[in-house]
Design a protein around this motif. Structure first.
Motif, PDB file in Angstrom:
ATOM      1  N   LYS A 177       0.829  -1.216   0.000  1.00 56.26           N
ATOM      2  CA  LYS A 177       0.000   0.000   0.000  1.00 56.26           C
ATOM      3  C   LYS A 177       0.859   1.259   0.000  1.00 56.26           C
ATOM      4  O   LYS A 177       0.518   2.259  -0.651  1.00 56.26           O
ATOM      5  CB  LYS A 177      -0.930  -0.012   1.216  1.00 56.26           C
ATOM      6  N   LYS A 178       1.992   1.224   0.710  1.00 57.36           N
ATOM      7  CA  LYS A 178       2.889   2.387   0.719  1.00 57.36           C
ATOM      8  C   LYS A 178       3.462   2.651  -0.664  1.00 57.36           C
ATOM      9  O   LYS A 178       3.549   3.795  -1.113  1.00 57.36           O
ATOM     10  CB  LYS A 178       4.028   2.159   1.723  1.00 57.36           C
ATOM     11  N   VAL A 179       3.858   1.576  -1.344  1.00 59.62           N
ATOM     12  CA  VAL A 179       4.416   1.730  -2.687  1.00 59.62           C
ATOM     13  C   VAL A 179       3.351   2.257  -3.639  1.00 59.62           C
ATOM     14  O   VAL A 179       3.595   3.164  -4.456  1.00 59.62           O
ATOM     15  CB  VAL A 179       4.981   0.388  -3.191  1.00 59.62           C
ATOM     16  N   ALA A 180       2.128   1.698  -3.571  1.00 61.82           N
ATOM     17  CA  ALA A 180       1.050   2.145  -4.451  1.00 61.82           C
ATOM     18  C   ALA A 180       0.707   3.607  -4.213  1.00 61.82           C
ATOM     19  O   ALA A 180       0.415   4.354  -5.159  1.00 61.82           O
ATOM     20  CB  ALA A 180      -0.178   1.261  -4.242  1.00 61.82           C
ATOM     21  N   ALA A 181       0.758   4.052  -2.950  1.00 59.12           N
ATOM     22  CA  ALA A 181       0.455   5.452  -2.649  1.00 59.12           C
ATOM     23  C   ALA A 181       1.538   6.390  -3.177  1.00 59.12           C
ATOM     24  O   ALA A 181       1.268   7.540  -3.529  1.00 59.12           O
ATOM     25  CB  ALA A 181       0.297   5.624  -1.142  1.00 59.12           C
ATOM     26  N   LYS A 182       2.770   5.893  -3.283  1.00 61.87           N
ATOM     27  CA  LYS A 182       3.876   6.757  -3.699  1.00 61.87           C
ATOM     28  C   LYS A 182       4.038   6.803  -5.220  1.00 61.87           C
ATOM     29  O   LYS A 182       4.250   7.872  -5.793  1.00 61.87           O
ATOM     30  CB  LYS A 182       5.178   6.274  -3.050  1.00 61.87           C
ATOM     31  N   VAL A 183       3.946   5.654  -5.879  1.00 63.34           N
ATOM     32  CA  VAL A 183       4.239   5.610  -7.318  1.00 63.34           C
ATOM     33  C   VAL A 183       3.030   5.245  -8.166  1.00 63.34           C
ATOM     34  O   VAL A 183       3.134   5.129  -9.382  1.00 63.34           O
ATOM     35  CB  VAL A 183       5.381   4.607  -7.597  1.00 63.34           C
ATOM     36  N   GLY A 184       1.861   5.019  -7.543  1.00 54.61           N
ATOM     37  CA  GLY A 184       0.692   4.653  -8.306  1.00 54.61           C
ATOM     38  C   GLY A 184       0.570   3.146  -8.475  1.00 54.61           C
ATOM     39  O   GLY A 184       1.230   2.360  -7.796  1.00 54.61           O
ATOM     40  N   LYS A 185      -0.247   2.729  -9.432  1.00 55.76           N
ATOM     41  CA  LYS A 185      -0.528   1.315  -9.644  1.00 55.76           C
ATOM     42  C   LYS A 185       0.726   0.582 -10.108  1.00 55.76           C
ATOM     43  O   LYS A 185       1.429   1.025 -11.005  1.00 55.76           O
ATOM     44  CB  LYS A 185      -1.637   1.171 -10.689  1.00 55.76           C
ATOM     45  N   VAL A 186       1.012  -0.554  -9.455  1.00 56.18           N
ATOM     46  CA  VAL A 186       2.152  -1.404  -9.827  1.00 56.18           C
ATOM     47  C   VAL A 186       1.593  -2.766 -10.224  1.00 56.18           C
ATOM     48  O   VAL A 186       1.083  -3.514  -9.380  1.00 56.18           O
ATOM     49  CB  VAL A 186       3.156  -1.557  -8.665  1.00 56.18           C
ATOM     50  N   GLY A 187       1.677  -3.115 -11.502  1.00 59.94           N
ATOM     51  CA  GLY A 187       1.121  -4.383 -11.957  1.00 59.94           C
ATOM     52  C   GLY A 187      -0.393  -4.374 -11.840  1.00 59.94           C
ATOM     53  O   GLY A 187      -1.066  -3.387 -12.124  1.00 59.94           O
ATOM     54  N   LYS A 188      -0.970  -5.513 -11.397  1.00 62.16           N
ATOM     55  CA  LYS A 188      -2.412  -5.620 -11.237  1.00 62.16           C
ATOM     56  C   LYS A 188      -2.881  -4.839 -10.014  1.00 62.16           C
ATOM     57  O   LYS A 188      -2.106  -4.487  -9.134  1.00 62.16           O
ATOM     58  CB  LYS A 188      -2.815  -7.085 -11.109  1.00 62.16           C
ATOM     59  N   GLN A 189      -4.188  -4.586  -9.968  1.00 65.29           N
ATOM     60  CA  GLN A 189      -4.767  -3.862  -8.846  1.00 65.29           C
ATOM     61  C   GLN A 189      -4.564  -4.641  -7.552  1.00 65.29           C
ATOM     62  O   GLN A 189      -4.835  -5.851  -7.482  1.00 65.29           O
ATOM     63  CB  GLN A 189      -6.270  -3.644  -9.093  1.00 65.29           C
ATOM     64  N   MET A 190      -4.068  -3.967  -6.502  1.00 66.10           N
ATOM     65  CA  MET A 190      -3.807  -4.624  -5.228  1.00 66.10           C
ATOM     66  C   MET A 190      -5.102  -4.804  -4.448  1.00 66.10           C
ATOM     67  O   MET A 190      -5.921  -3.884  -4.375  1.00 66.10           O
ATOM     68  CB  MET A 190      -2.819  -3.795  -4.401  1.00 66.10           C
ATOM     69  N   ARG A 191      -5.281  -5.972  -3.873  1.00 65.28           N
ATOM     70  CA  ARG A 191      -6.458  -6.246  -3.052  1.00 65.28           C
ATOM     71  C   ARG A 191      -6.033  -6.352  -1.593  1.00 65.28           C
ATOM     72  O   ARG A 191      -5.126  -7.113  -1.255  1.00 65.28           O
ATOM     73  CB  ARG A 191      -7.128  -7.536  -3.501  1.00 65.28           C
ATOM     74  N   ASP A 192      -6.714  -5.596  -0.730  1.00 65.46           N
ATOM     75  CA  ASP A 192      -6.392  -5.579   0.699  1.00 65.46           C
ATOM     76  C   ASP A 192      -7.194  -6.678   1.404  1.00 65.46           C
ATOM     77  O   ASP A 192      -8.420  -6.585   1.533  1.00 65.46           O
ATOM     78  CB  ASP A 192      -6.720  -4.197   1.280  1.00 65.46           C
ATOM     79  N   ARG A 193      -6.482  -7.706   1.870  1.00 66.46           N
ATOM     80  CA  ARG A 193      -7.132  -8.819   2.569  1.00 66.46           C
ATOM     81  C   ARG A 193      -6.838  -8.803   4.067  1.00 66.46           C
ATOM     82  O   ARG A 193      -7.085  -9.801   4.756  1.00 66.46           O
ATOM     83  CB  ARG A 193      -6.652 -10.157   1.977  1.00 66.46           C
ATOM     84  N   SER A 194      -6.320  -7.712   4.582  1.00 62.29           N
ATOM     85  CA  SER A 194      -5.917  -7.669   5.999  1.00 62.29           C
ATOM     86  C   SER A 194      -7.116  -7.804   6.939  1.00 62.29           C
ATOM     87  O   SER A 194      -7.009  -8.427   8.003  1.00 62.29           O
ATOM     88  CB  SER A 194      -5.158  -6.376   6.291  1.00 62.29           C
ATOM     89  N   ARG A 195      -8.267  -7.253   6.574  1.00 60.62           N
ATOM     90  CA  ARG A 195      -9.462  -7.367   7.435  1.00 60.62           C
ATOM     91  C   ARG A 195      -9.927  -8.819   7.508  1.00 60.62           C
ATOM     92  O   ARG A 195     -10.269  -9.316   8.598  1.00 60.62           O
ATOM     93  CB  ARG A 195     -10.573  -6.472   6.915  1.00 60.62           C
ATOM     94  N   SER A 196      -9.946  -9.506   6.362  1.00 59.98           N
ATOM     95  CA  SER A 196     -10.359 -10.922   6.355  1.00 59.98           C
ATOM     96  C   SER A 196      -9.419 -11.759   7.213  1.00 59.98           C
ATOM     97  O   SER A 196      -9.859 -12.639   7.970  1.00 59.98           O
ATOM     98  CB  SER A 196     -10.357 -11.453   4.922  1.00 59.98           C
ATOM     99  N   ALA A 197      -8.108 -11.477   7.115  1.00 57.23           N
ATOM    100  CA  ALA A 197      -7.131 -12.230   7.921  1.00 57.23           C
ATOM    101  C   ALA A 197      -7.347 -11.971   9.409  1.00 57.23           C
ATOM    102  O   ALA A 197      -7.283 -12.899  10.231  1.00 57.23           O
ATOM    103  CB  ALA A 197      -5.713 -11.838   7.510  1.00 57.23           C
ATOM    104  N   LYS A 198      -7.620 -10.724   9.758  1.00 55.85           N
ATOM    105  CA  LYS A 198      -7.834 -10.383  11.170  1.00 55.85           C
ATOM    106  C   LYS A 198      -9.054 -11.112  11.727  1.00 55.85           C
ATOM    107  O   LYS A 198      -9.025 -11.630  12.854  1.00 55.85           O
ATOM    108  CB  LYS A 198      -8.003  -8.875  11.309  1.00 55.85           C
ATOM    109  N   LEU A 199     -10.139 -11.192  10.942  1.00 57.89           N
ATOM    110  CA  LEU A 199     -11.343 -11.880  11.404  1.00 57.89           C
ATOM    111  C   LEU A 199     -11.077 -13.371  11.610  1.00 57.89           C
ATOM    112  O   LEU A 199     -11.597 -13.978  12.555  1.00 57.89           O
ATOM    113  CB  LEU A 199     -12.470 -11.675  10.394  1.00 57.89           C
TER     114      LEU A 199
END
Length: 467
Positions: A177-199
């Motif tokens: 997420k830090k890299v995407a915020a700094k340089v934009g999209k890298v490769g495919k769209q990143m999916r955030d699964r951290s909430r699912s992992a936490k549950l």
């Protein structure tokens, strides 16, 4: 890069006079011991390696004397760098002790950077020099020696497979997420699964309280789902790292190099946690090869010392070796947990190298006992070896352990337990807050030096009072 402040302010004299009677008794004599040129030369030489010609060129850096004294004060009081900077700024006695005087106090970030420049080898040299100062003042003569081991914990939470997998998902997602915020999209769209992992981690924690077969099935199902989530995040991180290699040429090189290095370091660790989780959950194997207890402090070991209140400790085994007057003459952070009985011969050799003589009396707990150790000590010139053996059935051995000199040495040996307790409570050796194997060696070494400094100052004060 100067060893000392070459010129003091006019106001420093008034400052010294104002706090003359406010120093603690040990501080005055420890202050004299820290005037040693060899100590300052070690610090100056190491700090001068930060940049080329930094010893003679550039703006004036923090003097080696101030760095040494502030670092030791930090470990004497067991403060953080932030607390150290604030207390020295506010306290005139600390300003005088650290030789800051009326100058600006180095902030916490500066002190952290300077301290990291002093590696574990430099800290060991400083410790040897402090022991030599104790020898020169006849505080430690090397006639007696006692040894013991303890565990210094690393800065990790209690390791479970679910929380380690959760840590991996969280860290990999954060970097991407830090890299995407700094340089934009890298490769495919990143999916955030951290909430699912936490549950899923919370679901595993709830299911673990149910000891029935139904609870075990629920926990196994949640583990499989968490493994699936972690596997997808790891695969995404691999593709992210490959895509970053092409983007490095287009700009933001420093940030992308750092992020790629972090990803390439963390991905194998998360994969290892996934392997050991599958071994335990699916196959029932609790002794997976290369088991990790933390994805951050990978050198952490499980150590069992037989404590009822803490059966498992997570950290590194540390050897503490003492001479007279509670001076720690040697410490060692073991890379892998050895048997205590294998450490005594090395302690004797180190003692001979330090004092140019074997100790007359040696005391240790039963963990250090072996017939070979006793024979080796006697061959090296030790007159009395007091290491109890609870398993012996020999009448001669039992009679030996009842002799007065043996019992007296065993009573003196128990002082090592008190020394370890003080090191943990006063100087922070309960848990190392410095990172990595080198960090824990620095943490232990500075805590030991700080404790030695207090005892040297205290005994010099007693000698001065007697005279």
């Amino acid at each position: 890069m100067a060893a000392r402040r070459l010129q003091r302010h006019f106001g420093d004299g008034f400052l010294a006079e104002a706090v003359e009677d406010l120093w603690e008794p040990w501080m005055r004599h420890a202050d004299t011991a820290l005037e040693d040129d060899a100590l300052l030369l070690l610090i100056q030489q190491e700090l001068a390696k930060r940049c080329q010609k930094s010893k003679t060129r550039g703006r004036k850096a923090t003097p080696a004397e101030v760095v040494l004294r502030m670092l030791l004060l930090k470990h004497v009081r067991n403060w953080s760098y932030e607390t150290l900077s604030r207390e020295v700024r506010a306290n005139l006695v600390y300003r005088e002790f650290t030789r800051v005087g009326g100058e600006k106090v180095p902030d916490d970030r500066t002190m952290g950077n300077l301290a990291r420049q002093l590696g574990p080898e430099v800290i060991e040299k400083l410790h040897r020099r402090v022991v030599e100062i104790a020898q020169e003042n006849k505080i430690a003569t090397g006639r007696r020696m006692r040894v013991d081991t303890t565990v210094v914990e690393t800065d990790v939470h209690y390791p479970t497979d679910s929380t380690l997998l959760g840590d991996g998902v969280r860290v990999l997602t954060r970097i991407m997420k830090k890299v995407a915020a700094k340089v934009g999209k890298v490769g495919k769209q990143m999916r955030d699964r951290s909430r699912s992992a936490k549950l899923k981690v919370l679901a595993i924690a709830r299911a673990s309280r149910n000891k029935t077969e139904l609870g075990r099935q629920k926990m196994k199902k949640a583990y499989l789902q968490l493994l699936e989530i972690t596997s997808r995040v790891t695969g995404q991180a691999k593709k992210f790292s490959q895509a970053m290699t092409r983007r490095i040429q287009q700009g933001h090189r420093a940030a992308l190099h750092k992020a790629k290095k972090q990803l390439d370091q963390m991905i194998p660790r998360v994969q290892q946690v996934m392997r050991q989780t599958r071994e335990r959950v699916l196959r029932g194997n609790t002794k997976a090869e290369g088991k990790l207890l933390s994805i951050f402090e990978t050198h952490t070991e499980v150590i069992r010392k037989g404590k009822a209140h803490k059966p498992n400790e997570f950290g590194k085994l540390v050897l503490i070796q003492e001479a007279e007057n509670q001076i720690v003459t040697h410490y060692q952070v073991c890379e892998q947990r050895p048997a205590d009985s294998t450490l005594l011969a090395g302690c004797l050799e180190q003692h001979v190298a330090q004092f140019a003589r074997a100790p007359e009396r040696v005391a240790a707990d039963p963990g250090f006992f072996s017939a070979a150790n006793e024979s080796r000590a006697e061959q090296m010139g030790v007159r009395r070896v007091s290491i109890a053996s609870h398993d012996t059935k020999s009448p001669a051995r039992k009679q030996r352990q009842k002799q007065r000199w043996f019992k007296e040495l065993q009573k003196w040996r128990t002082g090592c337990e008190g020394r370890i307790s003080v090191l943990k409570r006063r100087h922070g050796l309960r848990r190392s807050l410095y990172k990595g194997p080198a960090g824990i060696r620095r943490w232990v070494g500075l805590g030991v030096i700080a404790d030695n400094l207090i005892h040297i100052g205290t005994h010099l004060a007693k000698q001065a009072h007697t005279r």
